[in-house]
Design an enzyme around this catalytic site. Structure first.
Site, PDB file in Angstrom:
ATOM      1  N   HIS A   1      28.407  42.840  40.520  1.00 20.99           N
ATOM      2  CA  HIS A   1      28.855  41.682  39.732  1.00 20.99           C
ATOM      3  C   HIS A   1      27.758  40.628  39.558  1.00 20.99           C
ATOM      4  O   HIS A   1      27.953  39.645  38.836  1.00 20.99           O
ATOM      5  CB  HIS A   1      30.115  41.060  40.351  1.00 20.99           C
ATOM      6  CG  HIS A   1      29.901  40.320  41.636  1.00 20.99           C
ATOM      7  ND1 HIS A   1      30.252  40.839  42.860  1.00 20.99           N
ATOM      8  CD2 HIS A   1      29.385  39.105  41.888  1.00 20.99           C
ATOM      9  CE1 HIS A   1      29.980  39.966  43.806  1.00 20.99           C
ATOM     10  NE2 HIS A   1      29.439  38.895  43.241  1.00 20.99           N
TER      11      HIS A   1
ATOM     12  N   SER B   1      26.549  36.130  47.337  1.00 16.17           N
ATOM     13  CA  SER B   1      26.967  37.527  47.345  1.00 16.17           C
ATOM     14  C   SER B   1      25.777  38.429  47.038  1.00 16.17           C
ATOM     15  O   SER B   1      24.915  38.098  46.222  1.00 16.17           O
ATOM     16  CB  SER B   1      28.083  37.766  46.324  1.00 16.17           C
ATOM     17  OG  SER B   1      27.642  37.477  45.017  1.00 16.17           O
TER      18      SER B   1
ATOM     19  N   ASP C   1      31.079  47.781  43.671  1.00 22.23           N
ATOM     20  CA  ASP C   1      30.378  46.488  43.619  1.00 22.23           C
ATOM     21  C   ASP C   1      28.977  46.565  44.217  1.00 22.23           C
ATOM     22  O   ASP C   1      28.579  45.706  45.002  1.00 22.23           O
ATOM     23  CB  ASP C   1      31.192  45.396  44.311  1.00 22.23           C
ATOM     24  CG  ASP C   1      30.813  43.998  43.803  1.00 22.23           C
ATOM     25  OD1 ASP C   1      30.104  43.916  42.785  1.00 22.23           O
ATOM     26  OD2 ASP C   1      31.230  43.008  44.432  1.00 22.23           O
TER      27      ASP C   1
END
Length: 295
Positions: free
Chosen positions: A47, A152, A76
């Protein structure tokens, strides 16, 4: 005080050592972090990347454009091919098992805006969350090391600077989830680095959950039945080519009941991208079997 001094010393040591292998990914909205996986390779969350090229910013401020070598949207994960220079890869925590109460350190370089190092503890293991397209990601590591937006894709490390996980999701209230850096992740990362993007079969439908489907069928005088209601079908999708239509109720696949979206995801995962899946569908009052082919 001795414990705090020890934590502070560990943070300084990690910042000077492992911190050089933590990068920023992207520069504007959606920017995140990543880790040097090996020479010319950076591992991050899927992402965090948009399109086939992305800017990678290193700890010394150098920025370089990289190409997305491979991505796994449902898992992801993505690997970026970029000039990493002489920056070393982070060592994996081979054999280390995350346990509740284990001290951990989270590192990030949010969008290349500078290194952050925080301290926390493992607060849970074998956690489950939803990936970018709603699919379950299981076996995750939960910890309490604070993270800024854009963290992230950054690493969770042991005090020795070994890679324990890749941060990927914020739970809120001070809890965060990371994909464990185990042999499974290493294999997936190596495959992505070779350009082997993971392609999960997609039906191409929007669905309503079981309780909504039951309520809608009751409202129009049809028998309440467990299943997933198709709200929309993408044009020229596998679902459209197979003849699935808005209003169809998916009740089973190959004889196995479908009551939740996870049931459907599991059925799709069992099919190869170029394979088929058999769906039992109720249309109005009649039931039919439809073969969906993924090409």
């Amino acid at each position: 005080m001795a414990i705090l001094d020890e934590i502070g010393a560990s943070i300084r040591q990690l910042a000077q050592g492992a911190g050089t292998s933590v990068v920023g990914v992207g520069q504007r909205w959606g920017a995140g972090s990543g880790v040097v996986l090996g020479e010319g390779k950076v591992l991050t969350n899927a992402h965090n990347v948009r399109g086939d090229r992305v800017t990678v910013t290193f700890a010394d401020g150098r920025a370089a454009d990289g190409d997305v070598a491979g991505h796994d949207i449902d898992g992801d994960l993505a690997v970026i091919s970029v000039d990493t220079g002489a920056i070393p890869a982070l060592p994996w925590a081979d054999g280390a098992v995350a346990e509740i109460g284990m001290p951990v350190f989270a590192l990030a370089n949010p969008g290349g805006r500078g290194l952050r190092v925080t301290f926390g503890f493992v607060s849970g293991v074998e956690r489950t969350f939803r990936g970018p397209r709603g699919q379950r990601i299981t076996g995750s590591l939960e910890h309490t090391a604070p993270l800024l937006p854009g963290s992230s894709g950054g690493p969770v490390l042991t005090a020795a600077g070994q890679l324990l996980g890749i941060n990927t999701n914020r739970l809120g209230d001070g809890f965060y989830l990371a994909i464990p850096a185990d042999e499974t992740l290493r294999g997936r990362a190596d495959a992505l680095a070779r350009g082997e993007s993971a392609q999960s079969p997609r039906l191409g439908v929007a669905i309503a959950p079981n309780h909504v489907a039951r309520r809608l069928r009751r409202a129009v005088g049809l028998a309440e039945t467990d299943g997933l209601l198709i709200r929309d079908v993408e044009e020229d999708s596998p679902a459209a080519r197979a003849g699935l239509a808005q209003g169809d109720l998916i009740v089973a696949t190959a004889g196995r009941p479908i009551r939740t979206s996870d049931d459907l995801f599991d059925a799709l995962q069992a099919a190869t991208p170029a394979g088929t899946v058999e769906l039992n569908v109720i249309r109005g009052t009649g039931e039919r079997t439809i073969q969906v082919t993924f090409a």
